[in-house]
Design a protein around this motif. Structure first.
Motif, mmCIF file in Angstrom:
data_model
loop_
_atom_site.group_PDB
_atom_site.id
_atom_site.type_symbol
_atom_site.label_atom_id
_atom_site.label_comp_id
_atom_site.label_asym_id
_atom_site.label_seq_id
_atom_site.Cartn_x
_atom_site.Cartn_y
_atom_site.Cartn_z
ATOM 1 N N GLY A 25 0.817 -1.213 0.000
ATOM 2 C CA GLY A 25 0.000 0.000 0.000
ATOM 3 C C GLY A 25 0.848 1.259 0.000
ATOM 4 O O GLY A 25 0.597 2.198 -0.773
ATOM 5 N N ARG A 26 1.871 1.296 0.864
ATOM 6 C CA ARG A 26 2.734 2.484 0.918
ATOM 7 C C ARG A 26 3.538 2.636 -0.370
ATOM 8 O O ARG A 26 3.753 3.753 -0.854
ATOM 9 C CB ARG A 26 3.666 2.403 2.124
ATOM 10 C CG ARG A 26 2.961 2.565 3.470
ATOM 11 C CD ARG A 26 3.962 2.839 4.589
ATOM 12 N NE ARG A 26 4.862 1.716 4.811
ATOM 13 C CZ ARG A 26 4.622 0.736 5.676
ATOM 14 N NH1 ARG A 26 3.503 0.729 6.386
ATOM 15 N NH2 ARG A 26 5.497 -0.242 5.848
ATOM 16 N N ALA A 27 4.014 1.518 -0.923
ATOM 17 C CA ALA A 27 4.756 1.586 -2.181
ATOM 18 C C ALA A 27 3.870 2.100 -3.309
ATOM 19 O O ALA A 27 4.304 2.918 -4.127
ATOM 20 C CB ALA A 27 5.314 0.207 -2.532
ATOM 21 N N ALA A 28 2.631 1.647 -3.341
ATOM 22 C CA ALA A 28 1.696 2.119 -4.370
ATOM 23 C C ALA A 28 1.449 3.613 -4.233
ATOM 24 O O ALA A 28 1.366 4.340 -5.226
ATOM 25 C CB ALA A 28 0.380 1.341 -4.270
ATOM 26 N N GLY A 29 1.357 4.083 -2.977
ATOM 27 C CA GLY A 29 1.154 5.509 -2.743
ATOM 28 C C GLY A 29 2.315 6.339 -3.263
ATOM 29 O O GLY A 29 2.113 7.410 -3.839
ATOM 30 N N ARG A 30 3.539 5.850 -3.069
ATOM 31 C CA ARG A 30 4.710 6.577 -3.570
ATOM 32 C C ARG A 30 4.716 6.647 -5.088
ATOM 33 O O ARG A 30 5.198 7.630 -5.675
ATOM 34 C CB ARG A 30 5.989 5.903 -3.081
ATOM 35 C CG ARG A 30 6.297 6.113 -1.611
ATOM 36 C CD ARG A 30 7.575 5.421 -1.221
ATOM 37 N NE ARG A 30 8.716 5.905 -1.985
ATOM 38 C CZ ARG A 30 9.921 5.350 -1.961
ATOM 39 N NH1 ARG A 30 10.140 4.279 -1.205
ATOM 40 N NH2 ARG A 30 10.916 5.834 -2.680
ATOM 41 N N LEU A 31 4.181 5.596 -5.737
ATOM 42 C CA LEU A 31 4.161 5.553 -7.202
ATOM 43 C C LEU A 31 2.903 6.187 -7.801
ATOM 44 O O LEU A 31 2.776 6.267 -9.027
ATOM 45 C CB LEU A 31 4.257 4.095 -7.670
ATOM 46 C CG LEU A 31 5.630 3.438 -7.493
ATOM 47 C CD1 LEU A 31 5.524 1.928 -7.683
ATOM 48 C CD2 LEU A 31 6.644 4.027 -8.455
#
Length: 322
Positions: A25-31
Motif C-alpha cells: 500500500g505504501r509503495a503504491a502511494g509513492r508511485l
C-alpha cells in the motif's frame, strides 16, 4: 547458455519501492498507482523471473531469498534507466549534491570549488541536500535521488558507487582551557591517552574518531547528542579532561574556555571525498570532479607524508607523497 530476459522498468520500479517499504500500500502511494496495479506489476515480474520475490504475511511483506538477491541489481538497473532518460530530457536540471559529517562543515570545501565548475557556457547549478550520515547518502545515490555527495568515505562501499579523494585536512585537538595539556603549543596524539575523547554521538557511527581512539590507545570515550557545533564545544569546555578533534579550517563559534592545539608526530588527516554512482551521466558531474581536482592542486590539499601524517586508511593514487 545465458538466458536473456527483457525487464519492464515499471515492474522493476514497483518491486524496488515495495522492497523499500515492505508494504504494498505504501509503495503504491509513492508511485501514485493503486495497490492492485502494483500487485499486478510485481506478479508479472515474478512470473517473468520464474520465482517469488516477496512473502506475503500479515499487514506487510518480506523479501524472499531470491528477492534479496535481486534487490541491488534491480536498483542499479533502475538507476541506469533513469540516467539514460536524464541524459536525453533533463540535462538542464541542477546537479543534486548531498553532504554529510555536518559538524565538520563539509560545505566550506564544496563551496570553494562549486563556483568554479563550468557547464558549457555557464556556471553549473547545484541543488544541495543535507544527508545525516554516509549510509543515508549511499542509499540516496543508489536510488538516484541525488547525483553526487561529499564527505568522508570509508569502506565498504556497495557495488555501483565510486569515489575520488579531494582533500586531506589536518586535524587539531580541541580541549578545555582547564585541561592539563591546554598550555602546550602542540600535542602528540599519544599525549591524549589518559584524556576522555568526547564524541558527538555513538563512536560506532563515527569512523574517524573511533579509529583515532583505537590507534592511539585512548581508552576513555564518551558521547553526546549532536545538537550542533556550539553545543558540542561547550560540552568539551565544561570538563577539564575532555578533548575532541576538529579539522583545522572549520569555522568556529566563540566558546569561552576552549583551546585548539595542533597535533603533530603524527598529524591526523581527515579525508574528504566526492562520491557518485557509477554510470551517472549528468554533464555537471565531470565538471564538479574536475573543479575539485583543480582546487586540490592549487591549494595542495592532497599532500601526504606517511612519516609525519596519520590516516586511518592509506590513500590510493590520489595523494602526493613527499
Amino acid at each position: 547458455m545465458v538466458t536473456t530476459v527483457d525487464l519492464d522498468t515499471a515492474q522493476v520500479r514497483a518491486f524496488v519501492y515495495a522492497a523499500q517499504e515492505l508494504h504494498f500500500g505504501r509503495a503504491a502511494g509513492r508511485l501514485a498507482i493503486s495497490q492492485q496495479a502494483l500487485s499486478k506489476r510485481i506478479a508479472r515480474l515474478e512470473s517473468l523471473l520464474g520465482t517469488e520475490l516477496f512473502e506475503r504475511r500479515g499487514h506487510g511483506v518480506d523479501l524472499t531469498e531470491a528477492g534479496r538477491r535481486f534487490l541491488e541489481p534491480a536498483r542499479r538497473a533502475l538507476a541506469a534507466a533513469d540516467d539514460a532518460v536524464a541524459a536525453m530530457v533533463s540535462t538542464g536540471r541542477p546537479l543534486r549534491v548531498d553532504v554529510w559529517g555536518h559538524l565538520y562543515a563539509p560545505m566550506r570545501t564544496l563551496a570553494q570549488v562549486a563556483g568554479q565548475t563550468q557547464h558549457p557556457e555557464r556556471k553549473l547549478e547545484l541543488e544541495l541536500g543535507h544527508g545525516r550520515d554516509l549510509p543515508t547518502v549511499m542509499t540516496a545515490l543508489l536510488h538516484g535521488d541525488i547525483d553526487a555527495a561529499f564527505g568522508r568515505v570509508h569502506p565498504p562501499l556497495p557495488p555501483g558507487l565510486t569515489h575520488h579523494l579531494v582533500r586531506l585536512e589536518p586535524v587539531d585537538a580541541v580541549l578545555s582551557a582547564d585541561h592539563p595539556l591546554a598550555a602546550e603549543p602542540t600535542l602528540r596524539p599519544e599525549q591524549l591517552r589518559t584524556s576522555v575523547l568526547w564524541a558527538p554521538g555513538a563512536l560506532s557511527r563515527l569512523d574517524f574518531l573511533r579509529r583515532f581512539a583505537d590507534h592511539f590507545d585512548v581508552r576513555e570515550r564518551a558521547g553526546s547528542v549532536n545538537l550542533g557545533l556550539a553545543h558540542f564545544l561547550t560540552e568539551v569546555a565544561e570538563h577539564p579532561r575532555r578533548f575532541s578533534l576538529l579539522p583545522a579550517d572549520v569555522p568556529l563559534p566563540e566558546i569561552p574556555g576552549l583551546r585548539f592545539v595542533p597535533l603533530v608526530d603524527p598529524t591526523p588527516l581527515y579525508a574528504w571525498s566526492l562520491l557518485w554512482r557509477t554510470g551517472n551521466v549528468h554533464p555537471g558531474l565531470s565538471g564538479l570532479a574536475a573543479a575539485c581536482a583543480a582546487e586540490a592542486g592549487r591549494s595542495r590539499w592532497l599532500e601526504y607524508d606517511p612519516s609525519r601524517d596519520w590516516l586511518p586508511e592509506q590513500p590510493k593514487g590520489d595523494a602526493v607523497v613527499g
